[in-house]
Scaffold this motif. Structure first.
Motif, PDB file in Angstrom:
ATOM      1  N   PRO A   1      35.677   6.631  92.753  1.00 43.57           N
ATOM      2  CA  PRO A   1      35.673   5.237  93.188  1.00 43.57           C
ATOM      3  C   PRO A   1      36.465   4.335  92.249  1.00 43.57           C
ATOM      4  O   PRO A   1      36.399   4.494  91.024  1.00 43.57           O
ATOM      5  CB  PRO A   1      34.186   4.874  93.184  1.00 43.57           C
ATOM      6  N   ASP A   2      37.188   3.407  92.805  1.00 48.13           N
ATOM      7  CA  ASP A   2      37.967   2.469  92.016  1.00 48.13           C
ATOM      8  C   ASP A   2      37.030   1.497  91.292  1.00 48.13           C
ATOM      9  O   ASP A   2      36.048   1.021  91.854  1.00 48.13           O
ATOM     10  CB  ASP A   2      38.927   1.690  92.921  1.00 48.13           C
ATOM     11  N   GLY A   3      37.323   1.250  90.023  1.00 44.59           N
ATOM     12  CA  GLY A   3      36.560   0.251  89.278  1.00 44.59           C
ATOM     13  C   GLY A   3      35.290   0.766  88.643  1.00 44.59           C
ATOM     14  O   GLY A   3      34.549  -0.012  88.015  1.00 44.59           O
ATOM     15  N   ARG A   4      34.999   2.058  88.791  1.00 51.79           N
ATOM     16  CA  ARG A   4      33.796   2.627  88.170  1.00 51.79           C
ATOM     17  C   ARG A   4      34.137   3.951  87.494  1.00 51.79           C
ATOM     18  O   ARG A   4      34.817   4.792  88.082  1.00 51.79           O
ATOM     19  CB  ARG A   4      32.696   2.865  89.217  1.00 51.79           C
ATOM     20  N   ALA A   5      33.681   4.108  86.269  1.00 50.75           N
ATOM     21  CA  ALA A   5      33.821   5.400  85.607  1.00 50.75           C
ATOM     22  C   ALA A   5      32.911   6.399  86.305  1.00 50.75           C
ATOM     23  O   ALA A   5      31.753   6.081  86.617  1.00 50.75           O
ATOM     24  CB  ALA A   5      33.445   5.281  84.138  1.00 50.75           C
ATOM     25  N   GLN A   6      33.425   7.579  86.556  1.00 50.64           N
ATOM     26  CA  GLN A   6      32.613   8.600  87.210  1.00 50.64           C
ATOM     27  C   GLN A   6      32.336   9.739  86.240  1.00 50.64           C
ATOM     28  O   GLN A   6      33.208  10.156  85.471  1.00 50.64           O
ATOM     29  CB  GLN A   6      33.311   9.137  88.465  1.00 50.64           C
ATOM     30  N   PHE A   7      31.093  10.219  86.283  1.00 46.54           N
ATOM     31  CA  PHE A   7      30.673  11.345  85.454  1.00 46.54           C
ATOM     32  C   PHE A   7      30.312  12.492  86.400  1.00 46.54           C
ATOM     33  O   PHE A   7      29.279  12.457  87.065  1.00 46.54           O
ATOM     34  CB  PHE A   7      29.485  10.950  84.574  1.00 46.54           C
ATOM     35  N   VAL A   8      31.191  13.473  86.466  1.00 46.90           N
ATOM     36  CA  VAL A   8      31.100  14.534  87.465  1.00 46.90           C
ATOM     37  C   VAL A   8      30.522  15.789  86.827  1.00 46.90           C
ATOM     38  O   VAL A   8      31.043  16.286  85.817  1.00 46.90           O
ATOM     39  CB  VAL A   8      32.500  14.837  88.054  1.00 46.90           C
ATOM     40  N   ARG A   9      29.445  16.310  87.411  1.00 50.01           N
ATOM     41  CA  ARG A   9      28.876  17.569  86.922  1.00 50.01           C
ATOM     42  C   ARG A   9      29.909  18.681  87.032  1.00 50.01           C
ATOM     43  O   ARG A   9      30.631  18.770  88.033  1.00 50.01           O
ATOM     44  CB  ARG A   9      27.640  17.932  87.750  1.00 50.01           C
ATOM     45  N   ALA A  10      29.944  19.524  86.002  1.00 49.59           N
ATOM     46  CA  ALA A  10      31.015  20.510  85.967  1.00 49.59           C
ATOM     47  C   ALA A  10      30.613  21.714  85.128  1.00 49.59           C
ATOM     48  O   ALA A  10      29.663  21.671  84.343  1.00 49.59           O
ATOM     49  CB  ALA A  10      32.288  19.882  85.401  1.00 49.59           C
ATOM     50  N   ASP A  11      31.383  22.782  85.319  1.00 46.40           N
ATOM     51  CA  ASP A  11      31.247  23.991  84.508  1.00 46.40           C
ATOM     52  C   ASP A  11      32.492  24.105  83.634  1.00 46.40           C
ATOM     53  O   ASP A  11      33.613  24.164  84.151  1.00 46.40           O
ATOM     54  CB  ASP A  11      31.101  25.222  85.400  1.00 46.40           C
ATOM     55  N   TYR A  12      32.283  24.136  82.322  1.00 48.36           N
ATOM     56  CA  TYR A  12      33.383  24.214  81.368  1.00 48.36           C
ATOM     57  C   TYR A  12      33.429  25.598  80.766  1.00 48.36           C
ATOM     58  O   TYR A  12      32.406  26.130  80.334  1.00 48.36           O
ATOM     59  CB  TYR A  12      33.180  23.166  80.266  1.00 48.36           C
ATOM     60  N   ASP A  13      34.637  26.181  80.725  1.00 47.78           N
ATOM     61  CA  ASP A  13      34.793  27.505  80.135  1.00 47.78           C
ATOM     62  C   ASP A  13      36.214  27.623  79.589  1.00 47.78           C
ATOM     63  O   ASP A  13      37.181  27.592  80.347  1.00 47.78           O
ATOM     64  CB  ASP A  13      34.527  28.592  81.176  1.00 47.78           C
ATOM     65  N   SER A  14      36.328  27.742  78.282  1.00 48.54           N
ATOM     66  CA  SER A  14      37.624  27.985  77.627  1.00 48.54           C
ATOM     67  C   SER A  14      38.682  26.972  78.041  1.00 48.54           C
ATOM     68  O   SER A  14      39.776  27.332  78.489  1.00 48.54           O
ATOM     69  CB  SER A  14      38.112  29.403  77.935  1.00 48.54           C
ATOM     70  N   SER A  15      38.344  25.693  77.916  1.00 52.20           N
ATOM     71  CA  SER A  15      39.267  24.583  78.180  1.00 52.20           C
ATOM     72  C   SER A  15      39.641  24.435  79.653  1.00 52.20           C
ATOM     73  O   SER A  15      40.595  23.731  79.983  1.00 52.20           O
ATOM     74  CB  SER A  15      40.551  24.708  77.324  1.00 52.20           C
ATOM     75  N   VAL A  16      38.887  25.098  80.520  1.00 52.41           N
ATOM     76  CA  VAL A  16      39.065  24.941  81.965  1.00 52.41           C
ATOM     77  C   VAL A  16      37.745  24.417  82.527  1.00 52.41           C
ATOM     78  O   VAL A  16      36.666  24.893  82.169  1.00 52.41           O
ATOM     79  CB  VAL A  16      39.442  26.273  82.636  1.00 52.41           C
TER      80      VAL A  16
ATOM     81  N   THR B   1      35.494  23.104  86.056  1.00 45.13           N
ATOM     82  CA  THR B   1      35.366  23.165  87.512  1.00 45.13           C
ATOM     83  C   THR B   1      34.237  22.248  87.960  1.00 45.13           C
ATOM     84  O   THR B   1      33.107  22.373  87.469  1.00 45.13           O
ATOM     85  CB  THR B   1      35.045  24.592  87.975  1.00 45.13           C
ATOM     86  N   PRO B   2      34.497  21.294  88.879  1.00 48.61           N
ATOM     87  CA  PRO B   2      33.414  20.452  89.381  1.00 48.61           C
ATOM     88  C   PRO B   2      32.334  21.298  90.042  1.00 48.61           C
ATOM     89  O   PRO B   2      32.619  22.327  90.671  1.00 48.61           O
ATOM     90  CB  PRO B   2      34.111  19.552  90.410  1.00 48.61           C
ATOM     91  N   VAL B   3      31.083  20.862  89.887  1.00 48.15           N
ATOM     92  CA  VAL B   3      29.941  21.587  90.443  1.00 48.15           C
ATOM     93  C   VAL B   3      29.211  20.692  91.442  1.00 48.15           C
ATOM     94  O   VAL B   3      28.773  19.600  91.097  1.00 48.15           O
ATOM     95  CB  VAL B   3      28.962  22.017  89.329  1.00 48.15           C
ATOM     96  N   GLY B   4      29.082  21.167  92.683  1.00 50.54           N
ATOM     97  CA  GLY B   4      28.260  20.488  93.675  1.00 50.54           C
ATOM     98  C   GLY B   4      28.839  19.183  94.169  1.00 50.54           C
ATOM     99  O   GLY B   4      30.010  18.856  93.967  1.00 50.54           O
ATOM    100  N   GLY B   5      27.963  18.413  94.822  1.00 47.60           N
ATOM    101  CA  GLY B   5      28.368  17.145  95.414  1.00 47.60           C
ATOM    102  C   GLY B   5      28.131  15.979  94.480  1.00 47.60           C
ATOM    103  O   GLY B   5      27.780  16.133  93.318  1.00 47.60           O
ATOM    104  N   HIS B   6      28.304  14.768  95.046  1.00 44.52           N
ATOM    105  CA  HIS B   6      28.191  13.555  94.245  1.00 44.52           C
ATOM    106  C   HIS B   6      26.780  12.955  94.268  1.00 44.52           C
ATOM    107  O   HIS B   6      26.519  11.998  93.541  1.00 44.52           O
ATOM    108  CB  HIS B   6      29.183  12.502  94.742  1.00 44.52           C
ATOM    109  N   GLY B   7      25.883  13.473  95.074  1.00 42.89           N
ATOM    110  CA  GLY B   7      24.563  12.871  95.215  1.00 42.89           C
ATOM    111  C   GLY B   7      23.799  12.840  93.903  1.00 42.89           C
ATOM    112  O   GLY B   7      23.742  13.837  93.179  1.00 42.89           O
ATOM    113  N   SER B   8      23.184  11.677  93.594  1.00 47.87           N
ATOM    114  CA  SER B   8      22.482  11.528  92.320  1.00 47.87           C
ATOM    115  C   SER B   8      21.096  12.153  92.347  1.00 47.87           C
ATOM    116  O   SER B   8      20.373  12.083  91.362  1.00 47.87           O
ATOM    117  CB  SER B   8      22.376  10.047  91.952  1.00 47.87           C
TER     118      SER B   8
END
Length: 405
Positions: free
Chosen positions: A344-359, A361-368
């Motif tokens: 969304p424009d104008g808002r910082a987004q914090f997206v759940r993700a899986d991090y592995d060796s500097s790569v 991947t977003p995990v799941g949907g945006h629902g809180s």
């Protein structure tokens, strides 16, 4: 419509309010994991005295210098020194003293012959391999000199630092205590795990999740449990808890609904700010101080993902400042994105993700409310307010949720 407050501004508001807890003497084990609030100087050398590095025989080097397999050196054994049992303090040339690892070297000895190079004699020993001059002796101060700084102020005390301090004789150190954090959830629909559910009730995940997050951050959590949607009940429960709180975290009751009792109960105290932060999830936030002791209180949104992200972004820096940790905010890492998404424009987004060796991947949907996706994540992708779309291969900043810093 109220203006959205940038995330950085809300963090600054919080850190400007929070003051580190007072410093006092704590036992070594109680201080483990905390930043030390003093420089500790070695009061003595380590080792404190010359001692043997091997089980064997203390000797005068020149007596055994020509020992060999075909030329054994024979010496009378005039005594024995065990660690902590040093009755013999000196020896003469032409003799040997049986000595154990860690035992103090007798005056006059300048080498140790290991058992393996001898016949392990009791009254007399035969030596068939010579040591070097000074070999197998740990000299006083080899490790640490008297007056050397053992641990500098601000160092987080881990097992190795605790061991060093103990070796130097320190029983306690100056440090800030672990903050006591009261955790409360609001909502008449909430039940503790293990209780029966009715058709309109759910289990209280937030207070358990946030209490566990407090503990992971070095605090001491006091989980109060759920408080019904009742202003008087919430106010009474809160003030009952302030006596043992360095900080309070609530979840729920801060949006725009008819039953948002946290905002209703605290709005008129004059010490609280309630508003909307330019972020997703976690837009509705509240922060201020309550009670005669002006205890900081965070009023987080009620959806689990919103509450957790808010804890990581706002509460965690406050807990670290209370304890004297630096940096306060969790640092970001750069990673390469595997899948694109919009923001969304104008808002910082914090997206759940899986991090592995500097790569990452977003995990799941945006629902809180998607706590299952949250549990499957180990990172949050941080999308700035002015970025509205990302594509595979883009470089992004991430917060590693399980990384110590």
């Amino acid at each position: 419509m109220a203006e959205l407050v940038p995330v950085a501004d809300h963090v600054a508001r919080i850190l400007d309010t929070i003051e580190p807890l007072g410093v006092y003497g704590q036992s070594l084990l109680d201080a483990a994991g905390l930043p030390i609030a003093e420089d500790v100087v070695a009061p003595m050398p380590l080792p404190p005295f010359d001692n043997s590095a091997m089980d064997g025989y203390a000797v005068v080097f020149h007596d055994v210098a020509d020992a060999a397999e075909d030329h054994h050196v024979h010496l009378p054994v005039v005594g024995e020194i065990g660690a902590g049992q040093a009755k013999l303090t000196a020896m003469s040339p032409g003799t040997a003293v049986k000595i154990m690892t860690g035992a103090p070297m007798p005056s006059g000895a300048d080498a140790v012959v290991p058992y393996e190079w001898t016949d392990r004699g009791v009254a007399q020993v035969q030596i068939h391999q010579p040591p070097k001059l000074g070999q197998h002796i740990r000299r006083a101060g080899d490790d640490v000199e008297k007056g050397e700084v053992l641990v500098s102020e601000g160092t987080v005390l881990g097992p190795r630092q605790i061991g060093l301090l103990a070796a130097a004789g320190r029983a306690e150190v100056q440090a800030r205590p672990r903050p006591r954090v009261v955790v409360m959830s609001t909502g008449s629909e909430l039940r503790d795990p293990g209780q029966p559910l009715s058709r309109d009730s759910i289990f209280d995940a937030n207070s358990f999740m946030l209490a566990a997050a407090v503990r992971a951050a070095g605090g001491i959590p006091f989980r109060v449990g759920s408080v019904p949607d009742d202003r008087a009940g919430f106010t009474e429960a809160l003030h009952d808890q302030l006596v043992r709180a360095d900080l309070v975290v609530t979840s729920g009751g801060v949006s725009e609904g008819d039953y948002d009792v946290v905002k209703e109960a605290l709005r008129d105290t004059g010490t609280m700010w309630f508003g909307k932060v330019a972020m997703q999830p976690g837009k509705p936030q509240g922060f201020g101080v309550v009670g005669d002791d002006e205890v900081p209180i965070f009023t987080l949104p009620g959806n689990p993902v919103s509450a957790y992200v808010s804890f990581q972004v706002f509460v965690l820096p406050a807990l670290r400042k209370l304890q004297g940790h630096r940096p306060h905010e969790r640092p970001t890492r750069t990673a390469r994105l595997t899948h694109g998404f919009t923001s969304p424009d104008g808002r910082a987004q914090f997206v759940r993700a899986d991090y592995d060796s500097s790569v990452v991947t977003p995990v799941g949907g945006h629902g809180s409310h998607l706590i299952g996706d949250l549990a499957s994540s180990n990172a949050l992708i941080v999308v700035p307010e002015d970025v509205t779309s990302l594509k595979p291969g883009d470089s992004v900043q991430v917060l590693l949720l399980d990384e110590a810093y």
